[in-house]
Scaffold this active site. Structure first.
Site, mmCIF file in Angstrom:
data_model
loop_
_atom_site.group_PDB
_atom_site.id
_atom_site.type_symbol
_atom_site.label_atom_id
_atom_site.label_comp_id
_atom_site.label_asym_id
_atom_site.label_seq_id
_atom_site.Cartn_x
_atom_site.Cartn_y
_atom_site.Cartn_z
ATOM 1 N N GLU A 41 59.671 16.755 35.431
ATOM 2 C CA GLU A 41 60.764 16.149 36.202
ATOM 3 C C GLU A 41 62.081 16.545 35.549
ATOM 4 O OE1 GLU A 41 59.498 11.882 37.309
ATOM 5 O OE2 GLU A 41 58.001 12.581 35.871
ATOM 6 N N GLU A 82 49.913 4.970 31.375
ATOM 7 C CA GLU A 82 50.514 6.282 31.135
ATOM 8 C C GLU A 82 49.960 6.841 29.848
ATOM 9 O OE1 GLU A 82 55.065 5.537 32.834
ATOM 10 O OE2 GLU A 82 54.768 6.353 30.851
ATOM 11 N N GLU A 112 60.879 14.798 27.506
ATOM 12 C CA GLU A 112 60.834 13.870 28.646
ATOM 13 C C GLU A 112 60.686 14.602 29.970
ATOM 14 O OE1 GLU A 112 60.607 10.331 26.910
ATOM 15 O OE2 GLU A 112 60.629 10.621 29.065
ATOM 16 N N LYS A 135 65.050 14.072 34.459
ATOM 17 C CA LYS A 135 64.843 12.911 33.593
ATOM 18 C C LYS A 135 65.802 12.940 32.419
ATOM 19 C CE LYS A 135 61.211 10.352 32.807
ATOM 20 N NZ LYS A 135 59.947 9.947 32.189
#
Ligand SMILES: *[C@@H]1O[C@H](CO)[C@@H](O)[C@H](O)[C@H]1NC(C)=O
Ligand SMILES: *[C@@H]1O[C@H](CO)[C@@H](O)[C@H](O)[C@H]1NC(C)=O
Length: 448
Positions: A306, A252, A315, A309
């Site tokens: 997203e 990542e 985030e 999250k």
């Protein structure tokens, strides 16, 4: 697997220690009929063994090996790792009580923190404590100026690998990936050996019908073939290479386009810059300073924002795309990253990319068989027509005086002379096309 009298395997995988082969022995003491440590030290002094690894820091043993000419690797037991991970001063206390009193008379060259710590079935052991304990101990050594003499490491079981065969395809177990990554980084930073306990015996015991006994017994079996072309006549070699071939994937990396008010760098511009560079880098086949020829697979985090999250606003804003498929900012995923060639951008491993960048070199594969490489060197400098003066004594590429290094120079010259077709860098499978310039110091690799 704390087996009495097994050979420890010191794999100098990472780090800058000179490569050496030594015969060491594990000195386990879980017996009530063993000779006293002084007798053991005398016994070992009369053998070719010059390294001893123990499973604790028993003061009688440390004392017994003083002025013996034998190097000692002492250990922090698994159930003490948490204590040493708690604070630097806990590590300091342990070191001053257990090790410091015996140096320099006893030659302590490494401290093994735990043993197969990540693979025990003891649930009370916190995996995160391991690297912290190693770091704390290393800091103690740094502040006492002993970090060059004493290395901090931790012996792993083969179980840290998800699969160990074929060796060239081995990877760390997914669940251990973050921990193993920090451990490998630590070892590399401190010039410490990666240690692994490798037992063909257990592999044979557990699969006697599929594993040939001679293969497990370090014999000369007909051989097991790795798809990359390596032939293994015994399992220990295969196990060693399984660890050696571990290659790091950045699983990542990314940059958020938005964050909370205190996350000022989380902006679409920065996200665009970072991810554009990250993708270019992933495409470039570029390694790192320590492993310049090892291409690194990088997985951009993330495809989508997203919105469910947990955590801070950033985030939820690492995505290149919104949930509806619209771009969060403009990152071009097509050929603009491909430096002028016709290839599709692909994520990570398995993506088929054909690199035809402006600068390409040919070198010997690091693990290519030395006899093959020698043959290639002789061919290039003879019938191949390469001017090999640079690799002869007084030439710019004479050092390192190693057949792989000399052959790399000659193979590259041949490859460049013959139009850089990939088949001109095959050399019976021992050649490798690389996108980073192998030149160093006075040794210049030619290119078209
Ligand atoms: C660590 O061990 C030492 C010595 O046994 C003890 O005095 C200390 O309290 C322990 N520290 C922790 C955090 O457990
Ligand atoms: C192993 O076997 C091969 C092929 O049978 C032979 O050439 C080689 O010399 C043997 N090596 C050893 C160490 O016995």
């Amino acid at each position: 697997m704390a087996v009495f009298c097994t050979l420890p395997l010191l794999l100098h995988l990472v780090g800058l220690l000179p490569t050496f082969s030594a015969v060491g022995i594990n000195y386990g003491t879980l017996g009530n009929n063993l000779p006293p440590p002084k007798t053991v030290a005398q016994l070992l002094q009369s053998t070719l063994i010059d390294k001893v690894k123990i499973y604790d820091s028993n003061p009688q043993i440390l004392q017994a090996f003083s002025n013996s000419g034998i190097d000692l690797i002492v250990a922090v037991e698994n159930n003490h790792v948490a204590n040493l991970s708690s604070t630097k001063s806990a590590a300091e206390d342990w070191f001053s009580a257990r090790v410091a009193p015996f140096i320099p008379a006893t030659s302590i060259v490494a401290i093994a923190v735990g043993n197969e710590y990540l693979a025990t079935d003891d649930d009370s052991l916190d995996p995160n404590a391991l690297i912290q304990a190693m770091q704390n101990l290393h800091e103690v050594l740094l502040s006492s100026g002993l970090d060059r003499k004493i290395k901090i490491t931790t012996p792993h079981s083969m179980a840290v690998l998800a699969t160990s065969f074929p060796p060239s395809a081995s990877t760390f177990a997914t669940t251990l990936m973050p921990t193993m990554t920090s451990i490998v980084t630590f070892l590399a930073d401190t010039g410490s050996p990666f240690m692994v306990n490798a037992y063909p015996y257990f592999a044979y015991r557990d699969n006697p019908t599929t594993v040939e006994l001679e293969y497990a017994l370090l014999g000369n079996s007909t051989g097991v073939h790795d798809p990359k072309g390596y032939v293994y006549t015994n399992m220990l070699d295969a196990q060693i290479d399984a660890i050696r071939s571990i290659h790091i994937t950045v699983s990542e990396s990314g940059w958020p386009s938005k964050g909370d008010s205190d996350e000022t760098a989380a902006s679409p511009d920065n996200a665009k810059t970072y991810n554009t560079r990250l993708i270019t880098r992933a495409q470039s086949n570029k390694g790192t300073p320590m492993k310049p020829n090892d291409k690194i697979d990088i997985f951009v985090f993330a495809l989508f924002n997203e919105n469910k999250k947990q955590g801070g606003a950033s985030e939820r804003n690492f995505g290149l795309f919104n949930g509806d498929g619209s771009k969060v900012y403009d990152v071009d995923l097509s050929c603009e990253f491909c430096s002028g060639s016709k290839m599709e951008f692909g994520f990570g491993p398995g993506s088929k990319t054909i690199q035809r960048g402006p600068s390409v070199w040919c070198v010997a594969k690091p693990h290519a068989d030395e006899r093959v490489v020698q043959g290639v060197l002789d061919f290039c400098c003879g019938p191949g027509g390469v001017d090999c003066r640079e690799v002869y004594k007084n030439g710019g590429c004479f050092m390192p005086d190693k057949v792989h290094a000399h052959a790399s120079y000659a193979m590259n010259a041949y490859y460049q002379m013959h139009g850089r077709n990939y088949w001109n860098c095959d050399f019976k499978g021992s050649g490798l096309v690389t996108f980073s310039d192998p030149s160093y110091g006075a040794c210049k690799y030619s290119q078209q």
